[in-house]
Motif scaffolding. Structure first.
Motif, short mmCIF file in Angstrom:
data_model
loop_
_atom_site.label_atom_id
_atom_site.label_comp_id
_atom_site.label_asym_id
_atom_site.label_seq_id
_atom_site.Cartn_x
_atom_site.Cartn_y
_atom_site.Cartn_z
N SER A 23 0.81 -1.22 0.00
CA SER A 23 0.00 0.00 0.00
C SER A 23 0.84 1.27 0.00
O SER A 23 0.35 2.34 -0.34
N GLY A 60 -4.28 -0.47 5.72
CA GLY A 60 -2.93 -0.23 5.23
C GLY A 60 -2.26 -1.46 4.67
O GLY A 60 -1.06 -1.43 4.35
N ARG A 61 -3.01 -2.55 4.56
CA ARG A 61 -2.51 -3.83 4.03
C ARG A 61 -1.42 -4.47 4.90
O ARG A 61 -0.71 -5.35 4.43
N THR A 64 -3.51 -9.08 6.73
CA THR A 64 -4.31 -9.65 5.65
C THR A 64 -4.86 -11.00 6.10
O THR A 64 -4.58 -11.44 7.21
N THR A 65 -5.63 -11.61 5.24
CA THR A 65 -6.22 -12.89 5.63
C THR A 65 -5.16 -13.99 5.58
O THR A 65 -4.17 -13.88 4.86
N ASP A 67 -5.19 -16.73 4.15
CA ASP A 67 -5.01 -17.40 2.85
C ASP A 67 -4.66 -16.43 1.72
O ASP A 67 -4.62 -16.81 0.55
N ALA A 68 -4.40 -15.17 2.05
CA ALA A 68 -4.09 -14.19 0.99
C ALA A 68 -2.77 -14.55 0.30
O ALA A 68 -1.80 -14.90 0.96
N GLU A 70 -0.23 -12.71 -1.53
CA GLU A 70 0.21 -11.36 -1.89
C GLU A 70 1.08 -11.36 -3.14
O GLU A 70 1.04 -10.40 -3.92
N SER A 73 -1.11 -11.24 -6.02
CA SER A 73 -1.65 -9.89 -6.18
C SER A 73 -0.66 -8.98 -6.89
O SER A 73 -1.03 -8.18 -7.74
N ARG A 76 -0.61 -9.72 -10.50
CA ARG A 76 -1.78 -9.14 -11.17
C ARG A 76 -1.59 -7.64 -11.40
O ARG A 76 -1.98 -7.10 -12.43
N ARG A 77 -1.04 -6.97 -10.40
CA ARG A 77 -0.74 -5.54 -10.57
C ARG A 77 0.19 -5.33 -11.77
O ARG A 77 0.00 -4.44 -12.57
N ALA A 80 -1.64 -6.00 -15.02
CA ALA A 80 -2.66 -4.98 -15.31
C ALA A 80 -2.01 -3.71 -15.84
O ALA A 80 -2.49 -3.10 -16.80
N ASP A 86 -5.13 2.60 -21.81
CA ASP A 86 -5.79 3.91 -21.88
C ASP A 86 -4.81 5.07 -21.86
O ASP A 86 -5.18 6.21 -22.08
#
Lengths: 447, 103
Positions: A23, A60-61, A64-65, A67-68, A70, A73, A76-77, A80, A86
């Motif tokens: 974050s 603030g991350r 976390t859970t 089972d997350a 990271e 994630s 994916r960032r 993306a 755009d």
């Protein structure tokens, strides 16, 4: 609930601080709350912990859970942002030729100005893209881009007109040696929505003039300094100071000189690492190796430089924030356009014919060299997989990562000095500043 | 958590520091995050319900990450946790306890 893998803790006085790379946030808490949190995380049956703290840590991350994933994630960032369509980002070399002859330059330069034909091809390319984008960002680059000022201004006018008509936001900046950045040029750039300029000063006059002489061999410091006074009236000015083992010690003398000139508080100062790059082309950099820092050495030097810059009242880059794909080289919708219309993915490739990926006149037919950039995957790198800097670095410099000799230089300095960087930020935000000059430095966040 | 034994010794004054509570020195980024105002007072006890709500928030932040990263404009969405559903706005993070309230 568990702690994020990207938490970094530090302490100042009786307060504890945790920074989270996912974050980019930094949370401070009293010692008693930290102690309760510690017990809660060790044994979730201990409910003395503040619910407010748990909520903030979650937002603030930092929590976390269980089972997350990271790392997934982050991937994916990366994907993306790598494929975000755009926004179009173009780095345009308006002149490959340069009026300087720096011994460490990584480009094999020769006089070459963006021709009318290449300008027309760039505009045609933009026409094809306008309907798909909401933002165009142009970085003017060289060689020395102001040697090609006429084409730079003409293209800027065209870009602005086209973007305004298409309701596309337009932004621009420029990387220049500063020698030609006189007042009228600053005004012309500002009129073309160039908002920031990066200029390089490699030390006080004697050292700068040795490291960044004109082609004639004469010095360039005094004229750049004169230009900076005017430039700050028009543009945000970032001063890069390329450092190696020889000139780092002179940084303080440079700061003192700039303070005496009344430029404290008007410039953002940051250090650049000099590296000897030998890409098989006859660039000066191929022979410039002996004085260079290793990456970890540079990270420590960078920290010392920034602390000093702050003490003298200059803004400097601060903590890196979370990022996606880190640069033009690995983002699909970003290109470097050479002065002859040749296309590259990396700024460091400019002037190297072995690294072109196509030509602007036929941009849809990029050759196989594009693949290596868009297939580059830092998530396969074993060191990146376990690196605490991954959320803010994302593999760092792909160019260096793919070069056996530069591999160690690929990383963000955060990898080496993350704790010190966080402590420095905490100190700046929370510290008693009585021992510093009266002017409180403004810290520019890199996010 | 890391061992803090090697943390640098305190250098600044502690005056008034204890009066400050838990607060962000650097807030999470405004764009692409989830706004949620948790009705938690500074002295709130951690109840099982509240603990569940916080865990649900953590899960929601995970789940919505990519969508919010790519979102261009602030878009209201609904986030549900074991306690209730609440309106959430992307792009404009506002956090912090409401004084005098408890969960």
């Amino acid at each position: 609930m568990r702690e994020s893998n990207y938490n970094i803790w530090t302490k100042r006085d009786d307060r504890y601080y945790v920074y989270n790379g996912m974050s980019g946030s930094l949370l401070g808490m009293p010692k008693s709350d930290y102690a309760n949190l510690r017990r809660y995380l060790d044994n979730s049956n201990d409910k003395a912990v503040s619910a407010d703290l748990l909520a903030k840590l979650t937002i603030g991350r930092m929590l976390t859970t269980d089972d997350a994933d990271e790392f997934l994630s982050l991937r994916r960032r990366y994907d993306a942002t790598r494929h975000a369509a755009d926004k179009l980002v173009l780095t345009i070399v308006s002149s490959l030729g340069c009026n300087f002859d720096c011994p460490y330059c990584f480009e094999a330069k020769y006089p070459s100005i963006l021709s009318a034909d290449v300008q027309a091809e760039i505009l045609k390319f933009l026409d094809d893209q306008l309907a798909k984008i909401s933002e165009l960002h142009v970085s003017w680059f060289g060689g020395e881009p102001l040697l090609g000022k006429r084409s730079l201004l003409k293209l800027s006018d065209e870009f602005i007109e086209k973007c305004d008509k298409a309701d596309v936001s337009y932004f621009a900046d420029i990387v220049t040696n500063g020698y030609l950045l006189d007042e009228s040029t600053c005004a012309e750039l500002r009129q073309r929505r160039v908002s920031s300029v990066q200029v390089t000063l490699d030390g006080p006059p004697e050292i700068h003039d040795r490291m960044r002489p004109l082609v004639s061999g004469r010095g360039s410091f005094s004229r750049i300094l004169k230009n900076l006074h005017r430039a700050t009236d028009f543009l945000d000015v970032l001063v890069r100071v390329n450092i190696d083992r020889e000139n780092l010690a002179s940084a303080e003398e440079l700061f003192q000189l700039l303070v005496a000139e009344g430029l404290a508080g008007k410039l953002t100062m940051y250090p650049g690492q000099l590296v000897g790059v030998d890409d098989g082309v006859p660039s000066p950099s191929a022979k410039y190796k002996s004085c260079c820092f290793t990456r970890s050495e540079f990270a420590k030097a960078e920290l010392a430089f920034k602390k000093l810059a702050s003490r003298y009242g200059f803004a400097t880059t601060s903590l890196p924030g979370p990022t996606g794909a880190p640069c033009t080289a690995v983002r699909a919708n970003e290109l470097v356009i050479g002065s002859e219309g040749e296309l590259y993915k990396c700024w460091e490739s400019v002037g190297n014919p072995q690294e072109t990926i196509g030509h602007i006149s036929d941009y849809q037919k990029s050759d196989g060299r594009l693949r290596k950039w868009l297939k580059f995957d830092p998530f396969e790198d074993k060191e990146c997989q376990r690196c605490i800097a991954m959320p803010v670095c994302m593999g760092g410099c792909a160019h260096h990562a793919m070069d056996r000799l530069q591999y160690e230089n690929r990383c963000s300095t955060f990898r080496y000095t993350y704790r010190e960087q966080i402590e420095m930020r905490v100190e700046m935000e929370e510290g008693n500043r009585k021992d510093l000059p009266a002017r409180r430095p403004t810290v520019m966040d890199t996010r | 958590m890391p061992d803090l034994q090697d943390a640098h010794p305190a250098t600044g004054t502690a005056e008034a520091r204890e009066l400050e509570n838990i607060r962000f020195v650097l807030s999470p980024p405004e764009a692409g995050e989830i706004q949620i105002t948790l009705a938690i007072g500074p002295q709130a006890q951690l109840t099982p319900k509240l603990e569940g709500a916080i865990e649900a928030l953590a899960r929601e932040l995970q789940n919505r990450e990519i969508q919010s990263l790519l979102r261009e404009k602030c878009t209201p969405v609904i986030v549900c946790n074991p306690l209730s559903c609440s309106g959430v706005t992307i792009c404009n993070l506002e956090i912090g306890p409401k004084k005098g309230t408890t969960a």
